[in-house]
Scaffold this active site. Structure first.
Site, PDB file in Angstrom:
ATOM      1  N   ASP A 192      -1.852 113.618 129.101  1.00 14.80           N
ATOM      2  CA  ASP A 192      -0.411 113.417 129.004  1.00 14.80           C
ATOM      3  C   ASP A 192      -0.088 112.657 127.717  1.00 14.80           C
ATOM      4  OD1 ASP A 192       2.423 112.800 129.938  1.00 14.80           O
ATOM      5  OD2 ASP A 192       1.603 113.696 131.752  1.00 14.80           O
ATOM      6  N   SER A 217       6.636 117.665 136.826  1.00 19.49           N
ATOM      7  CA  SER A 217       5.721 116.627 136.351  1.00 19.49           C
ATOM      8  C   SER A 217       5.504 115.553 137.395  1.00 19.49           C
ATOM      9  CB  SER A 217       6.275 115.958 135.080  1.00 19.49           C
ATOM     10  OG  SER A 217       5.898 116.653 133.929  1.00 19.49           O
ATOM     11  N   ASN A 239       9.839 123.582 134.731  1.00 20.65           N
ATOM     12  CA  ASN A 239      11.198 123.177 135.116  1.00 20.65           C
ATOM     13  C   ASN A 239      12.295 124.110 134.613  1.00 20.65           C
ATOM     14  OD1 ASN A 239      10.004 120.853 136.161  1.00 20.65           O
ATOM     15  ND2 ASN A 239      10.416 119.652 134.330  1.00 20.65           N
ATOM     16  N   HIS A 255       6.166 109.243 129.591  1.00 23.17           N
ATOM     17  CA  HIS A 255       5.943 110.226 130.643  1.00 23.17           C
ATOM     18  C   HIS A 255       4.601 110.027 131.341  1.00 23.17           C
ATOM     19  CE1 HIS A 255       4.782 114.310 132.112  1.00 23.17           C
ATOM     20  NE2 HIS A 255       6.066 114.429 132.396  1.00 23.17           N
TER      21      HIS A 255
END
Length: 742
Positions: free
Chosen positions: A408, A663, A573, A465
């Site tokens: 990530d 996520s 998404n 994130h």
């Protein structure tokens, strides 16, 4: 049935209720058993069970341990995906075709002869000067990844790279080894050779079969699982591939940088990206974009000269890709696609909190509906994933022997709920590009997230994130009366930073997956190998690209899953079929769609046959559990525009935030797998994932459906209907129903 009721029933079944036989009041008897159940919960949870006066618990901790960002958002139409895929201009990912595999370890560690290195210089460079490397350099070269650069005149400024390099000027054709990492050797010698000069003397090295001393190091159980990945076949294929890459770059008059990996994957950077990764053109060419969108016009044109093509960064990239593909010498050649995190929307701030907490004792636990048991009773929510049940009935919150790697944006190492956490193991920063790295250097041992603000991609605040994702899994210290709890309190989390400013390159992500799985090493500033001493059991990929799964990414995923690693990926998404997305649409991953607190698919979530499971991802526009807060996922991350839930005071900054997205859904599945692995360490790969996927709560059709005009390509539930099916896997993640066979 709630946990308290189950415990009461169990205690009665054991006869523990007999001590209350003198009591005529059955309700009182059950109340007393509920109190005993609270004591059991307290012991299992590792801390004191909270009373209904949870507001007092919040008042008893510092404001930084309870303040958060997030408010209920106004409803708005679901966004239909329109954005095209983006790629890094001048960067190409390729893998050469291999010859037959070696028949012995000795053969595997023997290398190509020096004649193979003569082919690095094309016939167009007849006046080339070749500096033949020493035995020491060759021994190091064989045990390390290597990088080959062809530099155009006047463009000698280069990004600092930790990896070894060979530089070639296509006009003066000078070639020299630079910065090769050193390995222990018995002797060293070097020789210069010219194509038109006499043959080297008899004592000159003719092969890579060096007498390097191999440093032995103790093997842990997991490091012993590492496969022999440095093979003669891969090296020979890469040598031939480098020749083809050099020839292709010279065709367009381009500088190039070629990087090898032990996995067989290679990255070629062309144009000024080979010298200066933040832009394509020369010193005055600051306006040339380094990120481009994929469109119908992104093809190598017919009728343009090679010289004309070389003046356009995007055309040069796609034309080099075309030529390398047409050579037939590669398994795959593709753009270095730019991946993004899978936050669905940035949250805002909101007002005071009123909620209760049972276990753990973290003050914001009462707002983490996502971990509650599924149901409609007290301390239950329809979209909960059943973590409380598992923690209690299985008497475990995770094991430090289980490792989850989070590929990530990295991890905020100074976050107050993460700093010093025993759950965080050493990681790595895989971001190669200096502009994207945003921390002043390239790949290194520091996976800290310095931020990823990128106005050109409409990211106006640092997302942090990876910290949010890792916090949901269990990187933060749970049950410590501070902030939030994670799903698997005691597992190890290995942060692998592969996304930086404006996203993450496919080539970096591929290497991150392999390093996380213990398949390849990275290198420190001295060129020493650095393996992941905690190879992952589970790898979490909360990232996405609106494109079919690239061949190189599938190759990396297949490599780690063959070793028994479970790869968990966000479905995406964009309200489209996951088949168009990667890694959610790749093979050999658990693809996770996002659900809301009702247990329905969230309006932004991708869907389709590729989805395996629905898990809590949140919906910031709803408050279905009625706690006065948005039904997002609350986790760790530095944020702004925050609220103190006790005083309702507005704060500039805080360390926790609500987010939503696939996520957020993926790390629930990763945490669930880690919990099951903690209880059953013998399980790996599909035997591990099958346990979790067998315990899903099936969804009704209306729970995985939505307006057809908001989901392009979806199939109507019936002929003429404006409601479409949104397949969201076999059901909702539900740890309450996990059967471990004991």
């Amino acid at each position: 049935m709630t946990i308290r009721k189950r415990l009461a029933a169990g205690l009665l079944a054991l006869g523990l209720g007999s001590t209350l036989a003198a009591c005529d009041n059955t309700e009182g008897r059950l109340d007393r058993l509920s109190e005993i159940g609270d004591g059991v919960l307290n012991q299992l949870g590792g801390g004191e069970a909270e009373t209904d006066e949870s507001q007092t618990a919040m008042e008893n901790v510092p404001v930084e341990a309870r303040a958060f960002q997030g408010q209920l958002q106004e409803a708005s139409p679901v966004r239909v995906a329109t954005a095209s895929s983006k790629f890094v201009v001048g960067s190409i990912v390729a893998k050469p075709r291999n010859s037959a595999p070696p028949t012995s370890v000795a053969e595997a560690f023997s290398g190509p002869t020096m004649d193979d290195y003569d082919s690095y210089v094309s016939s167009d460079a007849s006046e080339a000067v070749i500096v033949v490397p020493t035995d020491q350099e060759m021994a190091a070269l064989e045990s390390e990844s290597r990088s080959l650069s062809i530099e155009a005149p006047g463009r000698l400024e280069r990004a600092v790279r930790k990896r070894p390099t060979i530089t070639i000027d296509p006009k003066s054709s000078e070639q020299a080894f630079k910065g090769l990492p050193r390995a222990p050797i018995r002797e060293s010698r070097s020789i210069q050779a010219y194509p038109s000069a006499p043959a080297p003397s008899a004592d000159a090295p003719r092969s890579l079969e060096m007498e390097a001393i191999v440093e032995e190091r103790p093997l842990t159980q997991k490091s012993a699982e590492r496969r022999l990945v440095m093979r003669q076949t891969a090296m020979e294929a890469q040598v031939g591939a480098e020749s083809r890459m050099i020839e292709t770059a010279q065709k367009y008059g381009l500088a190039a940088n070629i990087q090898r990996s032990r996995s067989g994957q290679m990255v070629i950077e062309v144009g000024s990206r080979a010298m200066k990764p933040t832009r394509y053109g020369g010193e005055d060419d600051d306006d040339t974009p380094w990120i481009a969108e994929e469109t119908e016009e992104t093809v190598c044109p017919e009728g343009m000269s090679d010289a004309e093509i070389s003046q356009d960064a995007v055309l040069a990239t796609v034309c080099v890709i075309r030529d390398l593909k047409e050579s037939g010498e590669f398994e795959y050649v593709e753009k270095d696609w730019l991946y993004q995190n899978q936050f669905a929307r940035r949250p805002k701030n909101q007002g005071p909190v009123t909620a209760t907490a049972i276990t753990p004792n973290d003050p914001l636990w009462s707002l983490q509906w996502n971990f509650l048991n599924p149901g409609t009773g007290q301390n239950e929510v329809a979209g909960g994933a059943g973590f409380v049940d598992f923690w209690t009935t299985q008497a475990t919150q995770g094991s430090p022997e289980v490792v989850v790697a989070v590929v990530d944006t990295g991890l905020e190492m100074d976050h107050p709920d993460i700093s010093g956490s025993p759950n965080v193991a050493p990681g790595w920063d895989m971001v190669t590009d200096l502009a994207m790295a945003n921390d002043g250097d390239s790949r290194d041992a520091n996976p800290n997230d310095p931020g990823d603000q990128c106005p050109e991609e409409f990211v106006f605040e640092d997302t942090f994130h990876g910290t949010h994702v890792a916090g949901t899994i269990g990187a933060a210290v749970s049950n410590n009366a501070n902030g939030v709890a994670g799903g698997a309190w005691n597992v190890k989390v290995v942060p692998v930073r592969a996304l930086g400013k404006c996203g993450g390159r496919l080539s970096d992500i591929n290497d991150a997956i392999r390093w996380a799985g213990g398949l390849i090493p990275e290198y420190d500033e001295l060129g020493n190998e650095v393996w992941n001493d905690n190879p992952a059991d589970i790898i979490n990929l909360s990232i996405g690209l609106f494109r079919f799964c690239p061949a190189s990414m599938q190759d990396a995923i297949d490599a780690v899953t063959e070793r028994g690693v479970v790869v968990v990926a966000a479905a995406g998404n964009d309200s489209v079929s996951t088949q168009y997305y990667s890694p959610g649409g790749c093979n050999n991953v658990i693809s996770v769609a996002a659900g809301d607190a009702r247990g329905r698919i969230a309006p932004y979530s991708n869907y389709g046959a590729e989805v395996d499971v629905l898990a809590p991802g949140g919906d910031l526009q709803r408050d279905d559990n009625g706690d006065g807060r948005p039904d997002g996922i609350l986790s760790t991350k530095r944020a702004s525009q925050c609220t103190d839930p006790v005083t309702n005071e507005r704060l500039d900054n805080c360390f926790y935030a609500y987010e939503q997205g696939t996520s957020m859904a993926a790390p629930h599945v990763s945490a669930a797998l880690a919990l099951v692995k903690s209880k059953r360490p013998d399980l790996t790969g599909t035997s591990l994932s099958d346990i979790v996927l067998a315990a899903l709560s099936p969804r009704e059709e209306e729970q995985c459906s939505g307006p057809c005009d908001q989901y392009p390509g979806a199939e109507p539930v019936s002929e003429g209907s404006d409601i479409c099916r949104l397949p969201c896997g076999a059901g909702l993640l539900n740890l309450s129903d996990v059967n471990l066979g004991d």
